[in-house]
Design an enzyme around this catalytic site. Sequence first.
Site, PDB file in Angstrom:
ATOM      1  N   SER A 158     -87.925 -77.939  12.174  1.00  0.00           N
ATOM      2  CA  SER A 158     -87.360 -77.226  13.161  1.00  0.00           C
ATOM      3  C   SER A 158     -88.426 -77.148  14.279  1.00  0.00           C
ATOM      4  O   SER A 158     -89.589 -77.238  13.922  1.00  0.00           O
ATOM      5  CB  SER A 158     -86.671 -76.100  13.053  1.00  0.00           C
ATOM      6  OG  SER A 158     -86.280 -75.367  14.372  1.00  0.00           O
ATOM      7  N   TYR A 172     -88.010 -67.360   9.771  1.00  0.00           N
ATOM      8  CA  TYR A 172     -87.384 -68.718   9.964  1.00  0.00           C
ATOM      9  C   TYR A 172     -88.459 -69.886  10.129  1.00  0.00           C
ATOM     10  O   TYR A 172     -88.970 -70.665   9.530  1.00  0.00           O
ATOM     11  CB  TYR A 172     -86.290 -68.843  11.033  1.00  0.00           C
ATOM     12  CG  TYR A 172     -85.769 -70.378  10.928  1.00  0.00           C
ATOM     13  CD1 TYR A 172     -85.022 -70.998  10.158  1.00  0.00           C
ATOM     14  CD2 TYR A 172     -85.782 -71.118  12.440  1.00  0.00           C
ATOM     15  CE1 TYR A 172     -84.557 -72.181  10.264  1.00  0.00           C
ATOM     16  CE2 TYR A 172     -85.319 -72.114  12.766  1.00  0.00           C
ATOM     17  CZ  TYR A 172     -84.652 -72.879  11.545  1.00  0.00           C
ATOM     18  OH  TYR A 172     -84.138 -74.403  11.799  1.00  0.00           O
TER      19      TYR A 172
HETATM   20  N1  NAD Z   1     -78.372 -76.354  13.971  1.00  0.00           N
HETATM   21  C1  NAD Z   1     -79.440 -76.163  14.566  1.00  0.00           C
HETATM   22  O1  NAD Z   1     -79.617 -75.624  15.832  1.00  0.00           O
HETATM   23  C2  NAD Z   1     -80.954 -76.483  13.990  1.00  0.00           C
HETATM   24  C3  NAD Z   1     -82.084 -76.594  14.925  1.00  0.00           C
HETATM   25  C4  NAD Z   1     -83.477 -76.919  14.191  1.00  0.00           C
HETATM   26  C5  NAD Z   1     -83.391 -76.813  12.961  1.00  0.00           C
HETATM   27  N2  NAD Z   1     -82.368 -76.972  12.109  1.00  0.00           N
HETATM   28  C6  NAD Z   1     -82.428 -77.560  10.795  1.00  0.00           C
HETATM   29  O2  NAD Z   1     -81.526 -78.651  10.333  1.00  0.00           O
HETATM   30  C7  NAD Z   1     -81.135 -78.180   8.936  1.00  0.00           C
HETATM   31  C8  NAD Z   1     -79.602 -78.100   9.061  1.00  0.00           C
HETATM   32  O3  NAD Z   1     -79.229 -77.114   9.709  1.00  0.00           O
HETATM   33  P1  NAD Z   1     -77.423 -76.576   9.949  1.00  0.00           P
HETATM   34  O4  NAD Z   1     -77.559 -76.436  11.347  1.00  0.00           O
HETATM   35  O5  NAD Z   1     -76.680 -77.893   9.179  1.00  0.00           O
HETATM   36  O6  NAD Z   1     -77.442 -75.253   8.993  1.00  0.00           O
HETATM   37  P2  NAD Z   1     -75.959 -74.771   8.248  1.00  0.00           P
HETATM   38  O7  NAD Z   1     -76.037 -73.729   8.022  1.00  0.00           O
HETATM   39  O8  NAD Z   1     -74.652 -75.501   9.048  1.00  0.00           O
HETATM   40  O9  NAD Z   1     -76.048 -75.572   6.923  1.00  0.00           O
HETATM   41  C9  NAD Z   1     -76.896 -75.391   5.839  1.00  0.00           C
HETATM   42  C10 NAD Z   1     -76.298 -75.865   4.623  1.00  0.00           C
HETATM   43  O10 NAD Z   1     -77.115 -75.314   3.465  1.00  0.00           O
HETATM   44  C11 NAD Z   1     -76.205 -74.679   2.596  1.00  0.00           C
HETATM   45  N3  NAD Z   1     -76.978 -73.739   1.803  1.00  0.00           N
HETATM   46  C12 NAD Z   1     -77.310 -72.502   2.152  1.00  0.00           C
HETATM   47  N4  NAD Z   1     -78.115 -71.891   1.122  1.00  0.00           N
HETATM   48  C13 NAD Z   1     -78.265 -72.944   0.111  1.00  0.00           C
HETATM   49  C14 NAD Z   1     -78.634 -72.653  -1.003  1.00  0.00           C
HETATM   50  N5  NAD Z   1     -79.424 -71.562  -1.613  1.00  0.00           N
HETATM   51  N6  NAD Z   1     -78.588 -73.758  -1.797  1.00  0.00           N
HETATM   52  C15 NAD Z   1     -77.929 -74.878  -1.460  1.00  0.00           C
HETATM   53  N7  NAD Z   1     -77.524 -75.170  -0.231  1.00  0.00           N
HETATM   54  C16 NAD Z   1     -77.536 -73.824   0.547  1.00  0.00           C
HETATM   55  C17 NAD Z   1     -75.209 -74.164   3.189  1.00  0.00           C
HETATM   56  O11 NAD Z   1     -74.054 -73.978   2.335  1.00  0.00           O
HETATM   57  C18 NAD Z   1     -74.884 -75.050   4.374  1.00  0.00           C
HETATM   58  O12 NAD Z   1     -73.794 -75.987   3.920  1.00  0.00           O
HETATM   59  C19 NAD Z   1     -81.653 -76.692   8.730  1.00  0.00           C
HETATM   60  O13 NAD Z   1     -83.037 -77.230   7.934  1.00  0.00           O
HETATM   61  C20 NAD Z   1     -82.211 -76.048   9.793  1.00  0.00           C
HETATM   62  O14 NAD Z   1     -83.183 -75.257   9.665  1.00  0.00           O
HETATM   63  C21 NAD Z   1     -81.083 -76.666  12.739  1.00  0.00           C
END
Ligand code: NAD
Length: 273
Positions: A158, A172
């Site tokens: 991120s 985070y």
């Molecule tokens: N959405 C954003 O704005 C954003 C920005 C920067 C980085 N990211 C990164 O992108 C990646 C995906 O983010 P996202 O927005 O799709 O998040 P999200 O919360 O929509 O999805 C995360 C997924 O991880 C799963 N999960 C949670 N705990 C778990 C566990 N213990 N074991 C297995 N699976 C588990 C959840 O069920 C979910 O399907 C992450 O690493 C996040 O840090 C997202």
Amino acid sequence: MSETTRQSPGGTSPNPFDLSGKVAVVFGACGGIGGTVAAGLSEHGASLVLADLEAPAARELAASLSTPPRQAVGVGCDVRMADSVVQVFKDADAAFGRVDVVVNLAFASVLMPVAEMPDAVFQRTLDVCLGGAFRISRAAAQVMIPQGSGGSVIQFSSIAGFAAMGRGTGAYAMAKGGLNALIRETAVEWASHGIRVNGIAPCQTRTAPLEALFKNPKHGAPGELETAMIARIPLGRLAEPQDMVGACVFLAGDASSMVTGHVLPVDGGFLAK
Ligand SMILES: NC(=O)c1ccc[n+]([C@@H]2O[C@H](COP(=O)([O-])OP(=O)(O)OC[C@H]3O[C@@H](n4cnc5c(N)ncnc54)[C@H](O)[C@@H]3O)[C@@H](O)[C@H]2O)c1
């Protein structure tokens, strides 16, 4: 390094973005970004093992992406548990007999200022976002190194791993900073096996949890947080999940055969400022 593990420049296919014949294991596959990334890998030819804490959702996603010749398998997994992560690789072996690409998007976090943060909140964020990445890396290496055919590991980092967001994102950010270090270390550790390790660092990406955050009055009047976020992104918009697909396909396959240990911002210029 033996010739079998050294990746040839740009690969051997006329299309270096073609993932046909490759097997990709995706953790956190059912989230806002994961589902779109999984579909993109599938469209570029990869067979998929889709793992998520939400097992029914993983199976449903796999069914939706299993239109021949595409194949996908959905499995439950908790990245906080080593055995659960190892089982996903066993499932991949049973279904496809190999693993070429691993993508980790598993994520859970609670926004809270560091000064108020109980140990349990810190530990849960670290356990999923960094501990999960470590367990996935270890299990991936134990399968991919003996395979002897190289491969690609992609960790979702991120912009918070590089710059302070300042809105309760401390735990985070610590996890993502650690993840960036894990990416560098494993890239160097596994380079002699032809296994490349890279990261993707998105800016704020429009997903259901982010939309929920925008609607939470704790973060100001409607539209206020979104406007503030966009103001820090030179390209003038939030990212969309689809914006992550090209970066992921690039890092997964032969197009990036000389790229390892890198974290690629997909952030509309946020980190350039
Ligand atoms: N959405 C954003 O704005 C954003 C920005 C920067 C980085 N990211 C990164 O992108 C990646 C995906 O983010 P996202 O927005 O799709 O998040 P999200 O919360 O929509 O999805 C995360 C997924 O991880 C799963 N999960 C949670 N705990 C778990 C566990 N213990 N074991 C297995 N699976 C588990 C959840 O069920 C979910 O399907 C992450 O690493 C996040 O840090 C997202």
